[in-house]
Design an enzyme around this catalytic site. Structure first.
Site, PDB file in Angstrom:
ATOM      1  N   ASN A   1      -6.349   5.778  -0.957  1.00 32.50           N
ATOM      2  CA  ASN A   1      -5.722   6.223   0.291  1.00 32.50           C
ATOM      3  C   ASN A   1      -5.311   7.693   0.242  1.00 32.50           C
ATOM      4  O   ASN A   1      -5.294   8.364   1.269  1.00 32.50           O
ATOM      5  CB  ASN A   1      -4.529   5.339   0.658  1.00 32.50           C
ATOM      6  CG  ASN A   1      -4.996   4.000   1.213  1.00 32.50           C
ATOM      7  OD1 ASN A   1      -6.139   3.876   1.650  1.00 32.50           O
ATOM      8  ND2 ASN A   1      -4.136   3.002   1.165  1.00 32.50           N
TER       9      ASN A   1
ATOM     10  N   HIS B   1      -3.391  -3.675  -5.780  1.00 32.16           N
ATOM     11  CA  HIS B   1      -3.603  -3.268  -4.378  1.00 32.16           C
ATOM     12  C   HIS B   1      -5.038  -3.563  -3.940  1.00 32.16           C
ATOM     13  O   HIS B   1      -5.972  -2.879  -4.356  1.00 32.16           O
ATOM     14  CB  HIS B   1      -3.280  -1.769  -4.237  1.00 32.16           C
ATOM     15  CG  HIS B   1      -3.427  -1.253  -2.847  1.00 32.16           C
ATOM     16  ND1 HIS B   1      -3.962  -0.029  -2.549  1.00 32.16           N
ATOM     17  CD2 HIS B   1      -3.103  -1.807  -1.643  1.00 32.16           C
ATOM     18  CE1 HIS B   1      -3.970   0.163  -1.240  1.00 32.16           C
ATOM     19  NE2 HIS B   1      -3.453  -0.906  -0.674  1.00 32.16           N
TER      20      HIS B   1
ATOM     21  N   SER C   1       0.820  -1.207   0.000  1.00 29.51           N
ATOM     22  CA  SER C   1       0.000   0.000   0.000  1.00 29.51           C
ATOM     23  C   SER C   1       0.853   1.256   0.000  1.00 29.51           C
ATOM     24  O   SER C   1       0.322   2.342  -0.132  1.00 29.51           O
ATOM     25  CB  SER C   1      -0.972   0.002   1.179  1.00 29.51           C
ATOM     26  OG  SER C   1      -0.401  -0.616   2.298  1.00 29.51           O
TER      27      SER C   1
ATOM     28  N   GLU D   1      -6.829  -1.619  -6.822  1.00 31.20           N
ATOM     29  CA  GLU D   1      -6.105  -0.663  -7.662  1.00 31.20           C
ATOM     30  C   GLU D   1      -5.074  -1.424  -8.497  1.00 31.20           C
ATOM     31  O   GLU D   1      -4.345  -2.276  -7.973  1.00 31.20           O
ATOM     32  CB  GLU D   1      -5.448   0.404  -6.786  1.00 31.20           C
ATOM     33  CG  GLU D   1      -6.508   1.299  -6.146  1.00 31.20           C
ATOM     34  CD  GLU D   1      -5.974   2.300  -5.134  1.00 31.20           C
ATOM     35  OE1 GLU D   1      -6.520   3.403  -5.051  1.00 31.20           O
ATOM     36  OE2 GLU D   1      -5.020   1.955  -4.399  1.00 31.20           O
TER      37      GLU D   1
HETATM   38  N1  NAD Z   1      -3.370  -4.789   6.498  1.00 29.37           N
HETATM   39  C1  NAD Z   1      -3.967  -3.942   5.660  1.00 29.37           C
HETATM   40  O1  NAD Z   1      -4.973  -3.282   5.987  1.00 29.37           O
HETATM   41  C2  NAD Z   1      -3.438  -3.805   4.244  1.00 29.37           C
HETATM   42  C3  NAD Z   1      -4.273  -3.291   3.236  1.00 29.37           C
HETATM   43  C4  NAD Z   1      -3.793  -3.217   1.922  1.00 29.37           C
HETATM   44  C5  NAD Z   1      -2.490  -3.619   1.640  1.00 29.37           C
HETATM   45  N2  NAD Z   1      -1.695  -4.109   2.641  1.00 29.37           N
HETATM   46  C6  NAD Z   1      -0.339  -4.551   2.285  1.00 29.37           C
HETATM   47  O2  NAD Z   1      -0.355  -5.966   2.211  1.00 29.37           O
HETATM   48  C7  NAD Z   1       0.928  -6.485   2.595  1.00 29.37           C
HETATM   49  C8  NAD Z   1       0.746  -7.494   3.716  1.00 29.37           C
HETATM   50  O3  NAD Z   1       0.099  -6.863   4.795  1.00 29.37           O
HETATM   51  P1  NAD Z   1      -0.604  -7.728   5.959  1.00 29.37           P
HETATM   52  O4  NAD Z   1      -1.339  -6.744   6.785  1.00 29.37           O
HETATM   53  O5  NAD Z   1      -1.295  -8.909   5.350  1.00 29.37           O
HETATM   54  O6  NAD Z   1       0.704  -8.228   6.746  1.00 29.37           O
HETATM   55  P2  NAD Z   1       0.816  -9.396   7.848  1.00 29.37           P
HETATM   56  O7  NAD Z   1       1.897  -8.964   8.762  1.00 29.37           O
HETATM   57  O8  NAD Z   1      -0.520  -9.735   8.410  1.00 29.37           O
HETATM   58  O9  NAD Z   1       1.326 -10.679   7.010  1.00 29.37           O
HETATM   59  C9  NAD Z   1       2.573 -10.717   6.365  1.00 29.37           C
HETATM   60  C10 NAD Z   1       2.974 -12.184   6.211  1.00 29.37           C
HETATM   61  O10 NAD Z   1       4.133 -12.233   5.374  1.00 29.37           O
HETATM   62  C11 NAD Z   1       4.939 -13.309   5.839  1.00 29.37           C
HETATM   63  N3  NAD Z   1       6.313 -13.102   5.339  1.00 29.37           N
HETATM   64  C12 NAD Z   1       7.193 -12.156   5.729  1.00 29.37           C
HETATM   65  N4  NAD Z   1       8.314 -12.265   4.975  1.00 29.37           N
HETATM   66  C13 NAD Z   1       8.112 -13.295   4.109  1.00 29.37           C
HETATM   67  C14 NAD Z   1       8.899 -13.865   3.073  1.00 29.37           C
HETATM   68  N5  NAD Z   1      10.118 -13.399   2.770  1.00 29.37           N
HETATM   69  N6  NAD Z   1       8.381 -14.901   2.360  1.00 29.37           N
HETATM   70  C15 NAD Z   1       7.134 -15.376   2.641  1.00 29.37           C
HETATM   71  N7  NAD Z   1       6.344 -14.875   3.622  1.00 29.37           N
HETATM   72  C16 NAD Z   1       6.842 -13.832   4.337  1.00 29.37           C
HETATM   73  C17 NAD Z   1       4.824 -13.261   7.358  1.00 29.37           C
HETATM   74  O11 NAD Z   1       5.151 -14.517   7.938  1.00 29.37           O
HETATM   75  C18 NAD Z   1       3.341 -12.891   7.530  1.00 29.37           C
HETATM   76  O12 NAD Z   1       2.530 -14.041   7.697  1.00 29.37           O
HETATM   77  C19 NAD Z   1       1.774  -5.261   2.981  1.00 29.37           C
HETATM   78  O13 NAD Z   1       2.537  -4.872   1.864  1.00 29.37           O
HETATM   79  C20 NAD Z   1       0.723  -4.199   3.307  1.00 29.37           C
HETATM   80  O14 NAD Z   1       1.174  -2.874   3.094  1.00 29.37           O
HETATM   81  C21 NAD Z   1      -2.141  -4.221   3.929  1.00 29.37           C
END
Ligand code: NAD
Length: 316
Positions: A206, A155, A134, A167
């Site tokens: 956003n 996204h 994001s 997106e």
């Molecule tokens: N949480 C939100 O509201 C939201 C909304 C839109 C976009 N995003 C984006 O989505 C992405 C993930 O966010 P999230 O909230 O799901 O995070 P999260 O912390 O819930 O999950 C991330 C996962 O990635 C895994 N991980 C880390 N490094 C890794 C690797 N090298 N190989 C494989 N797995 C790996 C971790 O074990 C974890 O389970 C981020 O880029 C975030 O900016 C988040």
């Protein structure tokens, strides 16, 4: 006489990218994999943490069980969708034979870049590589792969099983054909594509959300109106489902603070820095619903009790 060759009309209903890998089985990745499985596609969900994969499976099953109980889905549909998901703790295996990779790992640029070069080495040539980030624009990640024309941003919004918007973001080198395929893919998985023809930090939704938040804070800090009344104006005049302060409390004051801090670090523009109210709340651990106190105060069941009168700056 031989018939003149006919122009063929492209079959826009043909499925785009039928085999998908989602990397990262956290809050976003699990539900993105669920959306893709529901569209009839095979999806490999990979994470280095086995417990994240277990949690993702439990979450998806739980959500789909309750949809079955409400009659919104049949048990056969649930089982078929679940059966299309493969859970894997080996990223290279998961991406080795797919059309599309969607990265949804932790929001750290160095981790993402390392992952993309691993994926690039393990995937078939021509595999499309995308990120659900994001905050990072495609160009900051695409340079980690050999052919940046194969990279785009996809996204999703939280919770991905529910939110309609995705997106579709072009980096400066993204192949235009990839953008039209990406848009069609998003439609085929039942979502609404919003196309960014050029990348910009924060993308569309956003940025608009942030502009509304900034204005709400400006009105509050200027003493023009209360938290409650600014939220009320957004709900009752603009039709928003909740006001900007209610939303900040829901998503977490810390998330808003850290996002602004990152944007300020990137731009150096004081307009992008966290406001004194948000900084004050963050510094005092008043993070919104999760801590029982933010712009509003909540009881232990999470029910809103009224404005937080101890909020930093509240008595200015
Ligand atoms: N949480 C939100 O509201 C939201 C909304 C839109 C976009 N995003 C984006 O989505 C992405 C993930 O966010 P999230 O909230 O799901 O995070 P999260 O912390 O819930 O999950 C991330 C996962 O990635 C895994 N991980 C880390 N490094 C890794 C690797 N090298 N190989 C494989 N797995 C790996 C971790 O074990 C974890 O389970 C981020 O880029 C975030 O900016 C988040």
């Amino acid at each position: 006489m031989a018939a003149a060759p006919q122009e063929t009309t492209p079959d826009t209903s043909a499925p785009v990218w039928t085999r998908v890998a989602v990397i990262g089985a956290g809050a976003m990745g699990a539900q993105i994999a669920g959306v893709i499985a529901l569209s009839g596609r095979e999806v490999a969900l990979a994470d280095t943490a086995r417990d994240a994969l277990d949690r993702a499976g439990t979450t998806l099953r739980g959500r789909w069980d309750s949809r079955v109980a409400k009659g919104a889905m049949t048990a056969a549909e649930r089982d078929a969708a679940y059966g299309r998901i493969t859970f894997s703790d080996n990223v290279s295996d998961a991406v080795s034979d797919v059309d599309l990779v969607i990265e949804a790992v932790v929001e750290k640029l160095d981790v993402k870049r390392d992952l993309f070069s691993q994926v690039d080495g393990a995937a078939r040539p021509g595999t499309v590589i995308s990120s659900n980030s994001s905050s990072f624009v495609p160009s900051s990640m695409a340079e980690a792969i050999a052919d940046p024309t194969r990279f785009l941003g996809l996204h999703f919004f939280n919770p991905a099983l529910v939110m309609k918007c995705v997106e579709v973001i072009a980096g400066p080198q993204t192949d235009p054909q990839l953008m039209s395929d990406g848009t069609r893919f998003v439609e085929q998985i039942g979502k609404e594509p919003v196309v960014l023809r050029k990348e910009i930090n924060g993308f569309v939704a956003n940025r608009i959300l942030n502009a509304v938040r900034d204005e709400a804070i400006y009105l509050l800090e200027g003493g023009y109106a209360s938290v409650t009344d600014i939220d009320r104006a957004c709900r009752t005049a603009l039709g928003y489902p909740m006001g900007p302060f209610e939303l900040m409390d829901l998503t977490g004051v810390d998330i808003g603070y850290l996002t602004k801090k990152a944007r300020y670090a990137a731009s150096g523009d004081p307009k992008d820095a966290p406001s004194r109210t948000v900084s004050g709340l963050f510094d005092t651990g008043q993070l919104g619903r999760k801590s029982g106190r933010g712009f509003y105060v909540y009881d232990d069941k999470g029910v809103k009790q009224g404005e937080n009168t101890d909020r930093p700056g509240a008595s200015d």
